[in-house]
Design an enzyme around this catalytic site. Structure first.
Site, PDB file in Angstrom:
ATOM      1  N   HIS A  63     -36.387 -12.438   9.978  1.00  0.00           N
ATOM      2  CA  HIS A  63     -35.759 -11.716  11.092  1.00  0.00           C
ATOM      3  C   HIS A  63     -36.870 -11.160  11.989  1.00  0.00           C
ATOM      4  CE1 HIS A  63     -32.318  -9.637  12.928  1.00  0.00           C
ATOM      5  NE2 HIS A  63     -33.154  -8.637  13.122  1.00  0.00           N
ATOM      6  N   ALA A  64     -36.868 -11.518  13.274  1.00  0.00           N
ATOM      7  CA  ALA A  64     -37.949 -11.111  14.185  1.00  0.00           C
ATOM      8  C   ALA A  64     -38.002  -9.588  14.315  1.00  0.00           C
ATOM      9  CB  ALA A  64     -37.733 -11.742  15.557  1.00  0.00           C
ATOM     10  N   HIS A  98     -38.325  -9.941  24.026  1.00  0.00           N
ATOM     11  CA  HIS A  98     -37.665  -8.747  23.471  1.00  0.00           C
ATOM     12  C   HIS A  98     -38.626  -7.974  22.559  1.00  0.00           C
ATOM     13  CE1 HIS A  98     -34.320  -6.330  21.782  1.00  0.00           C
ATOM     14  NE2 HIS A  98     -35.011  -6.439  20.659  1.00  0.00           N
ATOM     15  N   GLU A  99     -39.263  -8.684  21.629  1.00  0.00           N
ATOM     16  CA  GLU A  99     -40.153  -8.009  20.665  1.00  0.00           C
ATOM     17  C   GLU A  99     -41.396  -7.437  21.356  1.00  0.00           C
ATOM     18  OE1 GLU A  99     -38.913  -7.257  17.981  1.00  0.00           O
ATOM     19  OE2 GLU A  99     -37.343  -8.752  17.743  1.00  0.00           O
ATOM     20  N   GLU A 157     -34.596  -1.014  22.890  1.00  0.00           N
ATOM     21  CA  GLU A 157     -34.034  -2.362  22.783  1.00  0.00           C
ATOM     22  C   GLU A 157     -33.948  -3.059  24.147  1.00  0.00           C
ATOM     23  OE1 GLU A 157     -33.582  -3.848  19.998  1.00  0.00           O
ATOM     24  OE2 GLU A 157     -33.812  -2.079  18.724  1.00  0.00           O
ATOM     25  N   HIS A 167     -26.095  -4.911   9.671  1.00  0.00           N
ATOM     26  CA  HIS A 167     -26.356  -3.533  10.092  1.00  0.00           C
ATOM     27  C   HIS A 167     -25.466  -2.515   9.385  1.00  0.00           C
ATOM     28  CE1 HIS A 167     -28.039  -6.088  13.188  1.00  0.00           C
ATOM     29  NE2 HIS A 167     -28.787  -5.087  13.589  1.00  0.00           N
TER      30      HIS A 167
END
Length: 440
Positions: free
Chosen positions: A180-181, A210-211, A238, A339
């Site tokens: 999972h990144a 995104h990261e 985010e 989650h």
């Protein structure tokens, strides 16, 4: 096939029923901890992190949802009529919810997997970025370099040397890892990294932006006192990289020779907007439901003997989606979403999907862009970079409305930028839906 999709959907949810009893106990313990530090329940504790009273936050989120709901409803109506033809076995009816297993995603939270079924216009300019990346010979590290180049084009500093030495860009051959990144701030002193099992495709190129958004946030606030080394709120963290990913337009990709040419007509543009809406717009009600369900679970409004029934009531109300097979309280469908058992709040993703368009509109304005919002790329704009850096540098040292103001000039969250971005698509959807019974 239809049967395979149904089998996968059901199979995915076999993991969670054994968690159900433990989850109810976990809720008790979480609430006890929250009460011990002065909150009514764990949900109120989560909602208290947004520089406004928890009840005010709930009302604000509902306001944002109301702004985007008409667009979602028209997208849903269009998707339903297409899926009805594609999957006669599903027996989809006009004015009814859509079965959950038809979206190419286990949670119906992103619909880009069924773009082929929903594509507005065939035989338009290719949008296949993956083919372009492979043709140009990109590897995992090259894709990360491409992401970094976007940030540095705005005048932001390059990533530190340690990032390139210590990050994990590919799946190691000698051990199992969590793929999972994720982005990491290891020392609160500028040692930032990403951990990804990168594949050379468009999805991972967007994930890299995104990261790296997280990492650039880390880098710009790491000189602040430790308590301020965080996002203005978790939706900001985010939303940063996703804001830049909105500037990865077909024209930008064509300039990099990752697409043969940028779409240059109305039909091709509707295709581009549809692809993006299937990720960004389709996600919104799901992003809301996950925490709406948990807030009600933590408050006791949803008791343990109604966990599953209440889950599907919310999914149907907000997403217009229904389970493809009967469900009961022997199931625990929310528990099959990572989650929920991992206890990661989810409102951040809903807010990030709103904020990123608000950020994008402000940065496009700083660049001096005129014309449709969806055509703007801030690549190469130092003015946009200065605005972004001003917000990133604040970290959590100011309430989030002030960080919002530093970037956008506005101090409230506002979904009108998202509505503006997708306006051409929304007008087209309204045309397609004429005479249909929309809603559910």
């Amino acid at each position: 096939t239809y049967e395979e999709r149904l089998e996968a959907w059901k199979g995915w949810r076999t993991v969670s029923p054994p968690m159900r009893k433990q989850y109810a106990r976990f809720v008790e313990l979480g609430n006890k901890g929250a009460r011990d530090i002065g909150f009514k329940d764990l949900g109120e504790l989560w909602r208290a992190r947004y520089d406004m009273p928890p009840a005010e936050l709930e009302a604000d989120v509902e306001r944002l949802w109301t702004q985007v709901k008409p667009l979602y409803e028209d997208l849903h109506c269009y998707a339903r009529s297409k899926l009805e033809k594609r999957w006669p076995a599903a027996k989809i009816e006009e004015g009814a919810p859509i079965p959950a297993h038809l979206f190419g995603n286990m949670w119906s939270q992103a619909w880009s997997g069924i773009y082929g079924d929903l594509e507005p216009f065939a035989n338009q300019a290719s949008l296949d970025v993956t083919a372009g990346l492979k043709k140009k010979g990109y590897d995992a590290k090259g894709m990360v370099k491409l992401g970094e180049a976007f940030f540095t084009s705005l005048g932001l500093k390059p990533l530190p040397e340690s990032f390139w030495k210590r990050s994990m860009f590919e799946e190691p051959r000698d051990r199992d890892v969590v793929c999972h990144a994720s982005a990491w701030d290891l020392t609160y002193g500028g040692d930032v990294r990403i951990k990804m099992c990168t594949k050379v495709n468009e999805e991972d190129l967007i994930t890299i932006h995104h990261e790296l958004g997280h990492d650039y946030y880390f880098l710009y606030y790491h000189t602040l006192p430790i308590l301020y080394q965080d996002g203005a709120n978790d939706g900001f963290h985010e939303g940063v990289g996703d804001t830049l990913a909105l500037s990865v337009t077909p024209a930008y990709l064509a300039a990099l020779k990752l697409l043969p040419k940028a779409p240059d007509n109305d039909k091709a543009e509707i295709n581009v907007l549809m692809r993006r809406a299937l990720d960004k717009v389709a996600f919104l009600p799901f992003g809301y439901v996950i925490d709406k369900w948990r807030w009600d679970v933590f408050s006791g409004k949803i008791p343990p003997d109604r966990y599953n029934e209440a889950w599907w009531e919310l999914v149907q109300k907000y997403q217009g989606i229904a389970p493809p097979v009967p469900r009961s309280e022997a199931d625990f469908d929310p528990g099959a979403k990572f989650h929920v058992p991992a206890n990661v709040p989810y409102l951040r993703y809903f807010l990030a999907h709103i904020y990123q368009f608000q950020f994008h509109r402000a940065l496009c304005k700083a660049k001096g862009h005129t014309g449709p919002l969806h055509k703007c790329s801030i690549h190469g704009s130092k003015e946009a970079g200065d605005r972004l850096a001003a917000m990133l540098s604040l970290g959590a040292s100011k309430p989030w409305p002030e960080a919002m103001k530093a970037l956008t000039g506005e101090s409230a969250a506002d979904a009108s930028a998202l509505v503006e971005y997708f306006a051409p698509l929304h007008a087209w959807l309204k045309e397609q839906n004429k005479g249909k019974k929309c809603g559910w």
